[in-house]
Design a protein around this motif. Structure first.
Motif, PDB file in Angstrom:
ATOM      1  N   ASP A 101       0.828  -1.211   0.000  1.00 55.51           N
ATOM      2  CA  ASP A 101       0.000   0.000   0.000  1.00 55.51           C
ATOM      3  C   ASP A 101       0.863   1.262   0.000  1.00 55.51           C
ATOM      4  O   ASP A 101       0.587   2.213  -0.736  1.00 55.51           O
ATOM      5  CB  ASP A 101      -0.926   0.030   1.223  1.00 55.51           C
ATOM      6  CG  ASP A 101      -1.967  -1.068   1.187  1.00 55.51           C
ATOM      7  OD1 ASP A 101      -2.284  -1.550   0.076  1.00 55.51           O
ATOM      8  OD2 ASP A 101      -2.467  -1.443   2.260  1.00 55.51           O
ATOM      9  N   LEU A 102       1.907   1.271   0.829  1.00 57.05           N
ATOM     10  CA  LEU A 102       2.791   2.439   0.880  1.00 57.05           C
ATOM     11  C   LEU A 102       3.542   2.635  -0.432  1.00 57.05           C
ATOM     12  O   LEU A 102       3.705   3.765  -0.901  1.00 57.05           O
ATOM     13  CB  LEU A 102       3.774   2.305   2.045  1.00 57.05           C
ATOM     14  CG  LEU A 102       3.154   2.415   3.434  1.00 57.05           C
ATOM     15  CD1 LEU A 102       4.158   2.005   4.492  1.00 57.05           C
ATOM     16  CD2 LEU A 102       2.653   3.819   3.680  1.00 57.05           C
ATOM     17  N   ALA A 103       3.991   1.533  -1.042  1.00 58.31           N
ATOM     18  CA  ALA A 103       4.683   1.630  -2.331  1.00 58.31           C
ATOM     19  C   ALA A 103       3.735   2.171  -3.404  1.00 58.31           C
ATOM     20  O   ALA A 103       4.125   3.012  -4.223  1.00 58.31           O
ATOM     21  CB  ALA A 103       5.235   0.260  -2.736  1.00 58.31           C
ATOM     22  N   ASP A 104       2.487   1.715  -3.388  1.00 59.65           N
ATOM     23  CA  ASP A 104       1.501   2.217  -4.343  1.00 59.65           C
ATOM     24  C   ASP A 104       1.237   3.708  -4.134  1.00 59.65           C
ATOM     25  O   ASP A 104       1.104   4.458  -5.098  1.00 59.65           O
ATOM     26  CB  ASP A 104       0.190   1.430  -4.245  1.00 59.65           C
ATOM     27  CG  ASP A 104       0.286   0.039  -4.848  1.00 59.65           C
ATOM     28  OD1 ASP A 104       1.285  -0.256  -5.554  1.00 59.65           O
ATOM     29  OD2 ASP A 104      -0.640  -0.770  -4.621  1.00 59.65           O
ATOM     30  N   CYS A 105       1.163   4.134  -2.882  1.00 57.56           N
ATOM     31  CA  CYS A 105       0.964   5.565  -2.584  1.00 57.56           C
ATOM     32  C   CYS A 105       2.103   6.403  -3.148  1.00 57.56           C
ATOM     33  O   CYS A 105       1.873   7.476  -3.728  1.00 57.56           O
ATOM     34  CB  CYS A 105       0.861   5.787  -1.075  1.00 57.56           C
ATOM     35  SG  CYS A 105      -0.663   5.189  -0.359  1.00 57.56           S
TER      36      CYS A 105
ATOM     37  N   ASN B  61      -2.302  -3.476  -9.729  1.00 58.08           N
ATOM     38  CA  ASN B  61      -2.440  -3.969  -8.354  1.00 58.08           C
ATOM     39  C   ASN B  61      -3.841  -3.737  -7.804  1.00 58.08           C
ATOM     40  O   ASN B  61      -4.437  -4.628  -7.195  1.00 58.08           O
ATOM     41  CB  ASN B  61      -1.437  -3.277  -7.421  1.00 58.08           C
ATOM     42  CG  ASN B  61      -0.019  -3.699  -7.661  1.00 58.08           C
ATOM     43  OD1 ASN B  61       0.251  -4.707  -8.330  1.00 58.08           O
ATOM     44  ND2 ASN B  61       0.918  -2.927  -7.145  1.00 58.08           N
ATOM     45  N   LEU B  62      -4.356  -2.541  -7.990  1.00 58.67           N
ATOM     46  CA  LEU B  62      -5.643  -2.184  -7.392  1.00 58.67           C
ATOM     47  C   LEU B  62      -6.839  -2.719  -8.170  1.00 58.67           C
ATOM     48  O   LEU B  62      -7.857  -3.063  -7.575  1.00 58.67           O
ATOM     49  CB  LEU B  62      -5.759  -0.665  -7.251  1.00 58.67           C
ATOM     50  CG  LEU B  62      -4.796  -0.016  -6.267  1.00 58.67           C
ATOM     51  CD1 LEU B  62      -4.988   1.487  -6.242  1.00 58.67           C
ATOM     52  CD2 LEU B  62      -4.970  -0.590  -4.870  1.00 58.67           C
ATOM     53  N   LEU B  63      -6.742  -2.766  -9.480  1.00 56.37           N
ATOM     54  CA  LEU B  63      -7.876  -3.183 -10.299  1.00 56.37           C
ATOM     55  C   LEU B  63      -7.818  -4.654 -10.709  1.00 56.37           C
ATOM     56  O   LEU B  63      -8.765  -5.180 -11.273  1.00 56.37           O
ATOM     57  CB  LEU B  63      -7.979  -2.294 -11.546  1.00 56.37           C
ATOM     58  CG  LEU B  63      -8.104  -0.794 -11.263  1.00 56.37           C
ATOM     59  CD1 LEU B  63      -8.036  -0.001 -12.549  1.00 56.37           C
ATOM     60  CD2 LEU B  63      -9.376  -0.497 -10.485  1.00 56.37           C
TER      61      LEU B  63
ATOM     62  N   LEU C  61      -8.124   6.708  -7.638  1.00 59.68           N
ATOM     63  CA  LEU C  61      -8.427   6.787  -6.207  1.00 59.68           C
ATOM     64  C   LEU C  61      -9.936   6.834  -5.972  1.00 59.68           C
ATOM     65  O   LEU C  61     -10.450   6.181  -5.067  1.00 59.68           O
ATOM     66  CB  LEU C  61      -7.737   8.002  -5.587  1.00 59.68           C
ATOM     67  CG  LEU C  61      -6.207   7.930  -5.564  1.00 59.68           C
ATOM     68  CD1 LEU C  61      -5.622   9.257  -5.115  1.00 59.68           C
ATOM     69  CD2 LEU C  61      -5.721   6.797  -4.685  1.00 59.68           C
ATOM     70  N   LYS C  62     -10.640   7.594  -6.784  1.00 61.43           N
ATOM     71  CA  LYS C  62     -12.101   7.696  -6.644  1.00 61.43           C
ATOM     72  C   LYS C  62     -12.741   6.331  -6.876  1.00 61.43           C
ATOM     73  O   LYS C  62     -13.597   5.900  -6.097  1.00 61.43           O
ATOM     74  CB  LYS C  62     -12.655   8.708  -7.637  1.00 61.43           C
ATOM     75  CG  LYS C  62     -14.155   8.927  -7.534  1.00 61.43           C
ATOM     76  CD  LYS C  62     -14.577  10.012  -8.511  1.00 61.43           C
ATOM     77  CE  LYS C  62     -16.054  10.304  -8.422  1.00 61.43           C
ATOM     78  NZ  LYS C  62     -16.893   9.291  -8.989  1.00 61.43           N
ATOM     79  N   ASN C  63     -12.337   5.637  -7.928  1.00 60.33           N
ATOM     80  CA  ASN C  63     -12.881   4.309  -8.209  1.00 60.33           C
ATOM     81  C   ASN C  63     -12.545   3.315  -7.103  1.00 60.33           C
ATOM     82  O   ASN C  63     -13.370   2.479  -6.751  1.00 60.33           O
ATOM     83  CB  ASN C  63     -12.368   3.777  -9.546  1.00 60.33           C
ATOM     84  CG  ASN C  63     -12.951   4.515 -10.728  1.00 60.33           C
ATOM     85  OD1 ASN C  63     -13.946   5.213 -10.601  1.00 60.33           O
ATOM     86  ND2 ASN C  63     -12.318   4.374 -11.874  1.00 60.33           N
ATOM     87  N   SER C  64     -11.341   3.398  -6.558  1.00 61.70           N
ATOM     88  CA  SER C  64     -10.930   2.492  -5.485  1.00 61.70           C
ATOM     89  C   SER C  64     -11.784   2.704  -4.244  1.00 61.70           C
ATOM     90  O   SER C  64     -12.207   1.749  -3.597  1.00 61.70           O
ATOM     91  CB  SER C  64      -9.455   2.702  -5.134  1.00 61.70           C
ATOM     92  OG  SER C  64      -8.649   2.399  -6.242  1.00 61.70           O
ATOM     93  N   ILE C  65     -12.053   3.960  -3.916  1.00 61.34           N
ATOM     94  CA  ILE C  65     -12.878   4.271  -2.742  1.00 61.34           C
ATOM     95  C   ILE C  65     -14.313   3.809  -2.961  1.00 61.34           C
ATOM     96  O   ILE C  65     -14.920   3.195  -2.086  1.00 61.34           O
ATOM     97  CB  ILE C  65     -12.821   5.787  -2.427  1.00 61.34           C
ATOM     98  CG1 ILE C  65     -11.429   6.149  -1.925  1.00 61.34           C
ATOM     99  CG2 ILE C  65     -13.893   6.179  -1.408  1.00 61.34           C
ATOM    100  CD1 ILE C  65     -11.169   7.631  -1.850  1.00 61.34           C
TER     101      ILE C  65
END
Length: 132
Positions: free
Chosen positions: A71-75, A99-101, A115-119
């Motif tokens: 998560d930190l690396a992605d940020c 990673n996220l999708l 970020l909006k889609n992830s939330i």
């Protein structure tokens, strides 16, 4: 100055044993920054190494990082895409999207869209769970 770092748990405070023997906060800040303007919190490996250098076994930071390194690396990659928009930043941002999708994208989303889609996805999963 108390020479032990403190980690606040849910109900009590546990001392973290430090290798440092400093007499004041100013000296501690200079040492931890290692000549840079600020302490780098963006790279999980750097945080882990710094914690292990100054705190016995890196505790509690190393343990906390173990579950959130990705998560930190992605940020950091999202931040770099916003700040630099270089070829490397774009490539690394594509890794975050994957990673996220959990899929390869035909076109890139902007960092804000991602970020909006992830939330929204996280909220959707949470509401589905609560409705069960």
């Amino acid at each position: 100055m108390d020479r032990r770092l403190r980690w606040c748990g849910c109900r009590s405070v546990f001392p973290a044993n430090t290798y440092l023997r400093l007499t004041d906060e100013s000296s501690a800040r200079k040492l931890i920054k290692a000549g840079y303007k600020f302490l780098n919190w963006a790279k999980p490996d750097t945080i882990r190494e710094t914690a292990q250098n100054y705190i016995e076994n890196g505790w509690p930071l190393v343990d906390m990082l173990a579950t959130r390194t990705q998560d930190l690396a992605d940020c950091e990659r999202i931040r770099n895409k916003i700040a630099h928009n270089s070829t490397e930043a774009v490539q690394q941002f594509s890794v975050v999207q994957r990673n996220l999708l959990a899929t390869e994208r035909l076109f890139d989303l902007s960092p804000g869209q991602l970020l909006k889609n992830s939330i929204e996805e996280k909220e959707s999963r949470t509401s589905r769970f609560l409705l069960m």
